[in-house]
Design a protein around this motif. Structure first.
Motif, PDB file in Angstrom:
ATOM      1  N   PHE A   1      35.653  24.743  46.496  1.00 34.20           N
ATOM      2  CA  PHE A   1      34.483  25.636  46.396  1.00 34.20           C
ATOM      3  C   PHE A   1      34.924  27.070  46.107  1.00 34.20           C
ATOM      4  N   ARG A   2      36.040  27.497  46.746  1.00 35.32           N
ATOM      5  CA  ARG A   2      36.468  28.884  46.600  1.00 35.32           C
ATOM      6  C   ARG A   2      37.030  29.153  45.210  1.00 35.32           C
ATOM      7  N   THR A   3      36.317  29.908  44.453  1.00 33.37           N
ATOM      8  CA  THR A   3      36.825  30.373  43.169  1.00 33.37           C
ATOM      9  C   THR A   3      36.560  31.868  43.147  1.00 33.37           C
ATOM     10  N   ALA A   4      37.312  32.570  42.346  1.00 30.73           N
ATOM     11  CA  ALA A   4      37.110  34.020  42.301  1.00 30.73           C
ATOM     12  C   ALA A   4      35.712  34.302  41.762  1.00 30.73           C
ATOM     13  N   CYS A   5      34.876  34.883  42.593  1.00 36.05           N
ATOM     14  CA  CYS A   5      33.465  35.092  42.237  1.00 36.05           C
ATOM     15  C   CYS A   5      33.295  36.459  41.567  1.00 36.05           C
ATOM     16  N   ARG A   6      32.907  36.452  40.324  1.00 36.30           N
ATOM     17  CA  ARG A   6      32.719  37.731  39.591  1.00 36.30           C
ATOM     18  C   ARG A   6      31.260  38.122  39.496  1.00 36.30           C
ATOM     19  N   TYR A   7      30.362  37.185  39.751  1.00 36.27           N
ATOM     20  CA  TYR A   7      28.920  37.463  39.615  1.00 36.27           C
ATOM     21  C   TYR A   7      28.207  37.087  40.899  1.00 36.27           C
TER      22      TYR A   7
ATOM     23  N   TRP B   1      38.762  48.691  37.719  1.00 42.61           N
ATOM     24  CA  TRP B   1      38.391  47.812  36.604  1.00 42.61           C
ATOM     25  C   TRP B   1      38.213  46.360  37.025  1.00 42.61           C
ATOM     26  N   GLY B   2      38.887  45.940  38.085  1.00 39.73           N
ATOM     27  CA  GLY B   2      38.789  44.535  38.494  1.00 39.73           C
ATOM     28  C   GLY B   2      37.655  44.278  39.467  1.00 39.73           C
ATOM     29  N   VAL B   3      36.970  45.343  39.887  1.00 33.51           N
ATOM     30  CA  VAL B   3      35.919  45.166  40.897  1.00 33.51           C
ATOM     31  C   VAL B   3      34.605  45.819  40.482  1.00 33.51           C
TER      32      VAL B   3
ATOM     33  N   CYS C   1      36.033  37.353  46.248  1.00 34.90           N
ATOM     34  CA  CYS C   1      36.970  37.616  45.147  1.00 34.90           C
ATOM     35  C   CYS C   1      38.031  38.582  45.652  1.00 34.90           C
ATOM     36  N   PRO C   2      39.299  38.178  45.565  1.00 39.01           N
ATOM     37  CA  PRO C   2      40.367  39.109  45.934  1.00 39.01           C
ATOM     38  C   PRO C   2      40.503  40.153  44.836  1.00 39.01           C
ATOM     39  N   ILE C   3      40.877  41.364  45.199  1.00 39.16           N
ATOM     40  CA  ILE C   3      40.884  42.454  44.219  1.00 39.16           C
ATOM     41  C   ILE C   3      42.188  43.248  44.247  1.00 39.16           C
ATOM     42  N   GLU C   4      42.901  43.204  43.116  1.00 41.34           N
ATOM     43  CA  GLU C   4      44.045  44.101  42.910  1.00 41.34           C
ATOM     44  C   GLU C   4      43.823  44.974  41.676  1.00 41.34           C
ATOM     45  N   GLY C   5      42.685  44.767  41.022  1.00 45.62           N
ATOM     46  CA  GLY C   5      42.424  45.470  39.764  1.00 45.62           C
ATOM     47  C   GLY C   5      41.821  46.842  39.979  1.00 45.62           C
ATOM     48  N   PHE C   6      42.663  47.763  40.397  1.00 43.55           N
ATOM     49  CA  PHE C   6      42.196  49.144  40.561  1.00 43.55           C
ATOM     50  C   PHE C   6      43.387  50.100  40.512  1.00 43.55           C
TER      51      PHE C   6
ATOM     52  N   ARG D   1      35.843  26.122  37.570  1.00 41.22           N
ATOM     53  CA  ARG D   1      37.094  26.262  38.280  1.00 41.22           C
ATOM     54  C   ARG D   1      38.270  26.350  37.312  1.00 41.22           C
ATOM     55  N   LYS D   2      39.169  27.246  37.631  1.00 40.36           N
ATOM     56  CA  LYS D   2      40.346  27.399  36.773  1.00 40.36           C
ATOM     57  C   LYS D   2      41.307  26.234  36.980  1.00 40.36           C
ATOM     58  N   ALA D   3      42.083  25.994  35.934  1.00 41.33           N
ATOM     59  CA  ALA D   3      43.058  24.907  36.010  1.00 41.33           C
ATOM     60  C   ALA D   3      44.186  25.299  36.972  1.00 41.33           C
ATOM     61  N   ARG D   4      44.791  24.305  37.539  1.00 39.97           N
ATOM     62  CA  ARG D   4      45.986  24.521  38.352  1.00 39.97           C
ATOM     63  C   ARG D   4      47.134  23.722  37.745  1.00 39.97           C
ATOM     64  N   LYS D   5      48.362  24.196  37.944  1.00 40.29           N
ATOM     65  CA  LYS D   5      49.524  23.447  37.494  1.00 40.29           C
ATOM     66  C   LYS D   5      49.555  22.108  38.213  1.00 40.29           C
TER      67      LYS D   5
HETATM   68  C1  LIG Z   1      45.911  39.184  44.860  1.00 46.15           C
HETATM   69  C2  LIG Z   1      44.841  38.876  43.856  1.00 46.15           C
HETATM   70  C3  LIG Z   1      44.236  39.890  43.168  1.00 46.15           C
HETATM   71  C4  LIG Z   1      43.196  39.626  42.274  1.00 46.15           C
HETATM   72  N1  LIG Z   1      42.546  40.674  41.667  1.00 46.15           N
HETATM   73  C5  LIG Z   1      41.426  40.395  40.961  1.00 46.15           C
HETATM   74  C6  LIG Z   1      40.615  41.473  40.490  1.00 46.15           C
HETATM   75  O1  LIG Z   1      40.911  42.634  40.660  1.00 46.15           O
HETATM   76  N2  LIG Z   1      39.479  41.159  39.833  1.00 46.15           N
HETATM   77  C7  LIG Z   1      39.093  39.857  39.610  1.00 46.15           C
HETATM   78  O2  LIG Z   1      38.021  39.646  39.032  1.00 46.15           O
HETATM   79  N3  LIG Z   1      39.855  38.830  40.041  1.00 46.15           N
HETATM   80  C8  LIG Z   1      40.996  39.066  40.726  1.00 46.15           C
HETATM   81  N4  LIG Z   1      41.749  38.025  41.211  1.00 46.15           N
HETATM   82  C9  LIG Z   1      41.295  36.644  40.974  1.00 46.15           C
HETATM   83  C10 LIG Z   1      42.278  35.810  40.155  1.00 46.15           C
HETATM   84  O3  LIG Z   1      42.163  36.138  38.806  1.00 46.15           O
HETATM   85  C11 LIG Z   1      41.962  34.348  40.434  1.00 46.15           C
HETATM   86  O4  LIG Z   1      42.147  34.097  41.809  1.00 46.15           O
HETATM   87  C12 LIG Z   1      42.846  33.418  39.615  1.00 46.15           C
HETATM   88  O5  LIG Z   1      42.583  33.548  38.250  1.00 46.15           O
HETATM   89  C13 LIG Z   1      42.649  31.962  40.038  1.00 46.15           C
HETATM   90  O6  LIG Z   1      41.299  31.588  39.934  1.00 46.15           O
HETATM   91  P1  LIG Z   1      40.458  31.079  41.173  1.00 46.15           P
HETATM   92  O7  LIG Z   1      40.614  32.080  42.291  1.00 46.15           O
HETATM   93  O8  LIG Z   1      39.044  31.042  40.689  1.00 46.15           O
HETATM   94  O9  LIG Z   1      40.982  29.759  41.569  1.00 46.15           O
HETATM   95  C14 LIG Z   1      42.796  38.288  42.049  1.00 46.15           C
HETATM   96  C15 LIG Z   1      43.461  37.265  42.729  1.00 46.15           C
HETATM   97  C16 LIG Z   1      44.448  37.545  43.637  1.00 46.15           C
HETATM   98  C17 LIG Z   1      45.064  36.424  44.417  1.00 46.15           C
END
Ligand SMILES: Cc1cc2nc3c(=O)[nH]c(=O)nc-3n(C[C@H](O)[C@H](O)[C@H](O)COP(=O)(O)O)c2cc1C
Length: 219
Positions: A14-20, A70-72, A163-168, A205-209
Motif C-alpha cells: 500500500f505504501r507508495t510515495a504519495c505525490r497527490y 522542489w520535491g515537496v 512521502c519521504p522528502i529529500e528534495g529541497f 507502484r514502482k518496480a522493485r529489483k
Molecule cells: C529518503 C527519500 C527521499 C525522497 N525524497 C522525495 C522527494 O523529495 N519528493 C518525492 O516526490 N519523492 C521522494 N522520495 C520518494 C522516492 O522517489 C520513492 O520512494 C521511490 O521512487 C520508490 O517509490 P515508492 O516509494 O513509491 O515505492 C524520496 C524517497 C526517499 C526514501
C-alpha cells in the motif's frame, strides 16, 4: 502480537510515495500522535535518539518552503501534515548530549565514564564519525531515517499515505525554519521531511529489483 505477516506485507504494498493528496481529508490528531510515537520509539545507535519531529502546519511557513522545496512543493497545499525531522549536530562522545544518553539509562560515576570511553572508541576509531561536524551530523541523520521508515510503515498499516522528502535546498530550508524559531541552528539541522495524508488518486507502484539481485544467503 496479533498482526499477520500478510497484513504487514499489504501495508508495504500500500505504501507508495504519495505525490497527490486529497486536500479535503485530514489525518486525525490521534492518528498523528500514533505516527509520531512510532518515531519516538524507534531504535537509534547507542540509544542516542538524535532527533526531533517538528510538525509544520503553519501555512506561511509551508509557503516559504515551496520555492526551495522542489520535491515537496506540489504536496504542501494538500498534504494533511508535514513533519520536518531534525538531527542533532555535534553529538560527539564528549558532549553533554551523549552524557545524557547514559544518564537516561541510570548510569553515573565510573560506569558513566566507562560508557563515554566506549562511545569515544566507537566514534573515533570504529566508525570514524567524530572527524568533523559534517560526519557527526550525518551519523545523527542516519538514525532519523529509521524513525522515518517506521513512521511511514506505521501510517500505511492504518491506511495513511506518506512521502519521504529529500528534495529541497538544505541551506535555505534550515535558514527559514531556524529564523522562524523552530530550532537553534547551532544544535540542530534538517535531516529529512515527510508528508502525511490521503491519496487523491490511485498510485501505480514502482518496480522493485528481483529478490535474487538484492538478497544473498551465505551458509
Ligand atoms: C529518503 C527519500 C527521499 C525522497 N525524497 C522525495 C522527494 O523529495 N519528493 C518525492 O516526490 N519523492 C521522494 N522520495 C520518494 C522516492 O522517489 C520513492 O520512494 C521511490 O521512487 C520508490 O517509490 P515508492 O516509494 O513509491 O515505492 C524520496 C524517497 C526517499 C526514501
Amino acid at each position: 502480537m496479533s498482526v499477520s505477516k500478510q497484513d504487514v506485507l499489504d501495508a508495504f504494498h500500500f505504501r507508495t510515495a504519495c505525490r497527490y493528496y486529497d486536500g479535503s481529508r485530514k489525518v486525525s490528531r490521534e492518528d498523528m500522535d500514533y505516527i509520531l510515537e512510532l518515531g519516538r520509539l524507534s531504535p537509534s545507535s547507542v540509544g542516542s535518539e538524535p532527533w526531533q519531529f517538528v510538525v509544520v502546519q503553519d501555512k506561511a511557513l509551508r509557503e516559504a518552503i515551496k520555492p526551495v522545496g522542489w520535491g515537496v512543493a506540489g504536496q504542501l497545499d494538500d498534504c494533511s501534515h508535514l513533519v520536518v525531522i531534525l538531527a542533532k549536530k555535534n553529538a560527539r562522545y564528549d558532549s553533554d548530549f551523549m552524557r545524557e544518553v547514559l544518564l537516561r539509562r541510570g548510569l553515573s560515576g565510573e560506569k558513566l565514564e566507562a560508557g563515554l570511553a566506549v562511545y569515544k572508541k566507537f566514534q573515533v576509531e570504529d566508525m570514524k564519525q567524530a572527524e568533523n561536524a559534517q560526519t557527526l551530523f550525518d551519523w545523527a541523520a542516519k538514525q532519523t531515517y529509521i524513525a522515518l521508515g517506521n513512521m511511514m510503515t506505521g501510517a500505511a498499516l492504518i491506511g495513511i499515505d506518506s512521502c519521504p522528502i529529500e528534495g529541497f535546498e538544505y541551506e535555505a530550508v534550515n535558514r527559514i525554519l531556524a529564523e522562524a524559531g523552530l530550532f537553534d541552528p547551532a544544535e540542530w539541522g534538517v535531516a529529512t521531511m515527510v508528508t502525511f495524508g490521503y491519496r487523491s488518486k490511485d498510485i501505480s507502484r514502482k518496480a522493485r529489483k528481483p529478490v535474487e539481485e538484492v538478497v544473498r544467503w551465505v551458509e
